[in-house]
Motif scaffolding. Sequence first.
Motif, PDB file in Angstrom:
ATOM      1  N   GLU A   8       0.876  -0.893  -0.001  1.00 33.51           N
ATOM      2  CA  GLU A   8       0.080  -0.219   0.178  1.00 33.51           C
ATOM      3  C   GLU A   8       1.091   1.102  -0.336  1.00 33.51           C
ATOM      4  OE1 GLU A   8      -3.107  -0.266   2.773  1.00 33.51           O
ATOM      5  OE2 GLU A   8      -3.797  -1.949   2.578  1.00 33.51           O
ATOM      6  N   ASP A   9       1.707   1.092   0.496  1.00 31.79           N
ATOM      7  CA  ASP A   9       2.899   2.075   0.435  1.00 31.79           C
ATOM      8  C   ASP A   9       4.484   1.923   0.836  1.00 31.79           C
ATOM      9  OD1 ASP A   9       3.836   4.936   0.895  1.00 31.79           O
ATOM     10  OD2 ASP A   9       3.610   5.469   2.855  1.00 31.79           O
ATOM     11  N   LEU A  10       4.761   2.271  -0.234  1.00 36.73           N
ATOM     12  CA  LEU A  10       6.316   1.476  -0.238  1.00 36.73           C
ATOM     13  C   LEU A  10       7.025   2.981   0.075  1.00 36.73           C
ATOM     14  CD1 LEU A  10       6.661   1.209  -4.472  1.00 36.73           C
ATOM     15  CD2 LEU A  10       6.766  -0.320  -2.594  1.00 36.73           C
ATOM     16  N   ASP A  11       6.619   4.052   0.230  1.00 32.93           N
ATOM     17  CA  ASP A  11       7.417   4.117   1.674  1.00 32.93           C
ATOM     18  C   ASP A  11       7.369   4.042   2.997  1.00 32.93           C
ATOM     19  OD1 ASP A  11       8.156   6.601  -1.170  1.00 32.93           O
ATOM     20  OD2 ASP A  11       6.589   7.426  -0.028  1.00 32.93           O
ATOM     21  N   GLU A  12       7.092   3.091   3.290  1.00 32.44           N
ATOM     22  CA  GLU A  12       7.038   2.517   4.751  1.00 32.44           C
ATOM     23  C   GLU A  12       8.037   1.714   5.348  1.00 32.44           C
ATOM     24  OE1 GLU A  12       2.096   2.099   6.629  1.00 32.44           O
ATOM     25  OE2 GLU A  12       3.499   0.561   5.180  1.00 32.44           O
ATOM     26  N   TYR A  13       9.140   1.251   3.940  1.00 30.06           N
ATOM     27  CA  TYR A  13      10.244   0.206   4.041  1.00 30.06           C
ATOM     28  C   TYR A  13      11.146   1.478   3.616  1.00 30.06           C
ATOM     29  CZ  TYR A  13       6.122  -3.166   3.589  1.00 30.06           C
ATOM     30  OH  TYR A  13       5.158  -3.551   4.294  1.00 30.06           O
ATOM     31  N   LYS A  14      11.797   0.992   4.387  1.00 29.63           N
ATOM     32  CA  LYS A  14      13.163   1.376   3.905  1.00 29.63           C
ATOM     33  C   LYS A  14      14.045   0.745   3.210  1.00 29.63           C
ATOM     34  CE  LYS A  14      18.197   1.809   6.023  1.00 29.63           C
ATOM     35  NZ  LYS A  14      19.742   1.947   6.859  1.00 29.63           N
ATOM     36  N   GLY A  55      16.955  -2.389  -3.476  1.00 27.21           N
ATOM     37  CA  GLY A  55      16.970  -1.664  -3.635  1.00 27.21           C
ATOM     38  C   GLY A  55      16.155  -0.979  -2.409  1.00 27.21           C
ATOM     39  N   TYR A  56      16.564   0.399  -2.554  1.00 28.53           N
ATOM     40  CA  TYR A  56      15.747   1.314  -1.578  1.00 28.53           C
ATOM     41  C   TYR A  56      15.071   1.643  -2.212  1.00 28.53           C
ATOM     42  CZ  TYR A  56      19.821   2.549   1.673  1.00 28.53           C
ATOM     43  OH  TYR A  56      20.420   2.795   2.351  1.00 28.53           O
ATOM     44  N   SER A  57      13.479   1.690  -1.204  1.00 28.07           N
ATOM     45  CA  SER A  57      11.880   1.689  -1.486  1.00 28.07           C
ATOM     46  C   SER A  57      11.766   3.139  -2.477  1.00 28.07           C
ATOM     47  CB  SER A  57      10.698   1.983  -0.298  1.00 28.07           C
ATOM     48  OG  SER A  57      11.472   3.133   0.236  1.00 28.07           O
ATOM     49  N   GLN A  58      12.533   3.686  -2.684  1.00 26.96           N
ATOM     50  CA  GLN A  58      12.866   4.877  -3.840  1.00 26.96           C
ATOM     51  C   GLN A  58      12.331   4.796  -5.282  1.00 26.96           C
ATOM     52  OE1 GLN A  58      14.369   9.335  -3.427  1.00 26.96           O
ATOM     53  NE2 GLN A  58      15.216   8.406  -5.133  1.00 26.96           N
ATOM     54  N   ALA A  59      13.766   3.345  -5.236  1.00 23.99           N
ATOM     55  CA  ALA A  59      13.922   2.827  -7.430  1.00 23.99           C
ATOM     56  C   ALA A  59      13.344   2.338  -6.938  1.00 23.99           C
ATOM     57  CB  ALA A  59      15.533   2.028  -6.318  1.00 23.99           C
ATOM     58  N   PHE A  60      12.205   1.186  -6.100  1.00 19.02           N
ATOM     59  CA  PHE A  60      11.437  -0.114  -6.703  1.00 19.02           C
ATOM     60  C   PHE A  60      10.481   1.223  -7.211  1.00 19.02           C
ATOM     61  CE2 PHE A  60      13.627  -2.743  -4.755  1.00 19.02           C
ATOM     62  CZ  PHE A  60      13.544  -4.428  -4.862  1.00 19.02           C
ATOM     63  N   LYS A  61       9.792   2.116  -6.074  1.00 26.15           N
ATOM     64  CA  LYS A  61       8.907   3.253  -7.199  1.00 26.15           C
ATOM     65  C   LYS A  61       9.340   3.663  -8.283  1.00 26.15           C
ATOM     66  CE  LYS A  61       6.663   6.113  -4.158  1.00 26.15           C
ATOM     67  NZ  LYS A  61       6.394   7.466  -3.572  1.00 26.15           N
ATOM     68  N   LYS A  62      10.180   4.209  -8.456  1.00 21.78           N
ATOM     69  CA  LYS A  62      10.760   4.440  -9.858  1.00 21.78           C
ATOM     70  C   LYS A  62      10.090   3.486 -10.705  1.00 21.78           C
ATOM     71  CE  LYS A  62      14.024   7.545 -11.040  1.00 21.78           C
ATOM     72  NZ  LYS A  62      15.508   8.449 -10.913  1.00 21.78           N
ATOM     73  N   ALA A  63      10.623   1.968 -10.843  1.00 24.88           N
ATOM     74  CA  ALA A  63      10.586   0.914 -10.892  1.00 24.88           C
ATOM     75  C   ALA A  63       9.510   0.524 -11.896  1.00 24.88           C
ATOM     76  CB  ALA A  63      11.948  -0.284 -10.588  1.00 24.88           C
ATOM     77  N   PHE A  64       8.142   0.363 -10.514  1.00 24.49           N
ATOM     78  CA  PHE A  64       7.013   0.344 -10.443  1.00 24.49           C
ATOM     79  C   PHE A  64       5.954   0.469 -10.672  1.00 24.49           C
ATOM     80  CE2 PHE A  64      10.458  -3.482  -9.876  1.00 24.49           C
ATOM     81  CZ  PHE A  64      10.524  -4.147 -11.132  1.00 24.49           C
ATOM     82  N   ASP A  65       6.170   2.031 -10.312  1.00 23.57           N
ATOM     83  CA  ASP A  65       5.030   2.130  -9.232  1.00 23.57           C
ATOM     84  C   ASP A  65       4.096   3.600 -11.267  1.00 23.57           C
ATOM     85  OD1 ASP A  65       3.430   3.554  -7.818  1.00 23.57           O
ATOM     86  OD2 ASP A  65       4.487   5.506  -7.787  1.00 23.57           O
ATOM     87  N   THR A  89      22.478   9.386  -6.577  1.00 18.95           N
ATOM     88  CA  THR A  89      22.453   8.640  -5.326  1.00 18.95           C
ATOM     89  C   THR A  89      21.983   7.172  -4.727  1.00 18.95           C
ATOM     90  OG1 THR A  89      19.615   9.082  -4.739  1.00 18.95           O
ATOM     91  CG2 THR A  89      21.272  11.107  -4.738  1.00 18.95           C
ATOM     92  N   LYS A  90      22.608   6.714  -3.459  1.00 14.59           N
ATOM     93  CA  LYS A  90      21.982   5.898  -3.613  1.00 14.59           C
ATOM     94  C   LYS A  90      21.007   4.741  -3.552  1.00 14.59           C
ATOM     95  CE  LYS A  90      21.534   6.105   1.257  1.00 14.59           C
ATOM     96  NZ  LYS A  90      22.856   5.947   2.854  1.00 14.59           N
ATOM     97  N   GLU A  91      19.935   6.147  -3.638  1.00 14.41           N
ATOM     98  CA  GLU A  91      18.268   5.624  -3.584  1.00 14.41           C
ATOM     99  C   GLU A  91      18.157   5.715  -4.728  1.00 14.41           C
ATOM    100  OE1 GLU A  91      19.188   7.353   0.782  1.00 14.41           O
ATOM    101  OE2 GLU A  91      19.210   8.109  -1.910  1.00 14.41           O
ATOM    102  N   ASP A  92      18.686   5.517  -6.284  1.00 14.31           N
ATOM    103  CA  ASP A  92      18.291   5.437  -6.959  1.00 14.31           C
ATOM    104  C   ASP A  92      19.134   4.312  -8.159  1.00 14.31           C
ATOM    105  OD1 ASP A  92      16.650   7.409  -7.609  1.00 14.31           O
ATOM    106  OD2 ASP A  92      17.968   8.914  -8.077  1.00 14.31           O
ATOM    107  N   CYS A  93      19.726   3.477  -6.729  1.00 11.70           N
ATOM    108  CA  CYS A  93      20.221   2.255  -7.698  1.00 11.70           C
ATOM    109  C   CYS A  93      19.721   0.836  -7.673  1.00 11.70           C
ATOM    110  CB  CYS A  93      21.387   2.452  -7.374  1.00 11.70           C
ATOM    111  SG  CYS A  93      22.845   3.677  -7.102  1.00 11.70           S
ATOM    112  N   ILE A  94      19.681  -0.363  -7.626  1.00 10.35           N
ATOM    113  CA  ILE A  94      19.241  -1.797  -7.799  1.00 10.35           C
ATOM    114  C   ILE A  94      20.710  -2.113  -7.848  1.00 10.35           C
ATOM    115  CG2 ILE A  94      18.436  -3.486  -8.934  1.00 10.35           C
ATOM    116  CD1 ILE A  94      16.444  -1.196  -7.827  1.00 10.35           C
ATOM    117  N   PHE A  95      20.342  -3.427  -5.981  1.00  4.59           N
ATOM    118  CA  PHE A  95      21.720  -3.962  -6.217  1.00  4.59           C
ATOM    119  C   PHE A  95      21.531  -5.490  -5.963  1.00  4.59           C
ATOM    120  CE2 PHE A  95      20.927   0.061  -4.201  1.00  4.59           C
ATOM    121  CZ  PHE A  95      22.702   0.873  -4.176  1.00  4.59           C
ATOM    122  N   GLY A  96      22.823  -5.717  -6.818  1.00  2.00           N
ATOM    123  CA  GLY A  96      22.566  -7.290  -6.627  1.00  2.00           C
ATOM    124  C   GLY A  96      23.412  -7.825  -8.072  1.00  2.00           C
ATOM    125  N   SER A  97      23.282  -9.107  -8.569  1.00  2.00           N
ATOM    126  CA  SER A  97      24.597  -9.548  -9.063  1.00  2.00           C
ATOM    127  C   SER A  97      25.146  -9.113 -10.370  1.00  2.00           C
ATOM    128  CB  SER A  97      24.710 -11.702  -8.922  1.00  2.00           C
ATOM    129  OG  SER A  97      24.861 -11.765  -7.949  1.00  2.00           O
TER     130      SER A  97
END
Length: 215
Positions: free
Chosen positions: A85-91, A151-161, A130-138
Amino acid sequence: MLKNKAVIISGLLYELSDNIIPFLDKKTDVYIHTWNVKDNKRWISKLNRYKKHCNDLKMVIEEPIFDTKLYSYIYSTWKSISLIEDLDEYKTIVKFKPNLNAKKIPYKGDIDRYFQKAAIQGRPLLDKVTKEDCIFGSIYYKTLDERLFTGYSQAFKKAFDLEEGDFKKQMLLLNKKLQLEYGNNYEGSIFWKEWFENRGLFLILDTDLTIPNNK
């Protein structure tokens, strides 16, 4: 107050195992979208045993709507994220795929450290990122192993909101573009790379992560 993290699981749940337990705790919520197909049902039932390891678990099961594996998986990922419901609830948010064939997956999720490493190594390429605009993985030659990333919630919002109609339209258009460029049998990791970069995100190596059974 921010919750610790969310774990999202998408697609078929084949080979779901206890290797997910280290990703869970009582500050973690789990969101799942999966498909109602015969071979998946026992794995859906097995998922219930992990409820005790997390704070909350929400799952949606749908009838298959795509014949194409890529569409099915990327849509399911969007759907699982849309359950929040609110991606911003999560770090932070962790994307997890069950069929990782290992008893334990090397994972620390120290994404601040990974960003600092990348920023130092590639200076000045990330000076305005910023680190909030990154996706971290292999990362394998510019592409991301989409089975497990953070990723930070901001990255998931940008990708999928996105609204569902807009999401599907962009998904279809991107696949068509990549087919024209690389042919019909291009690797799905290229799609994920292009999707994230088109949404203004940067791919950063998780230096602690080793994903098993990489093909």
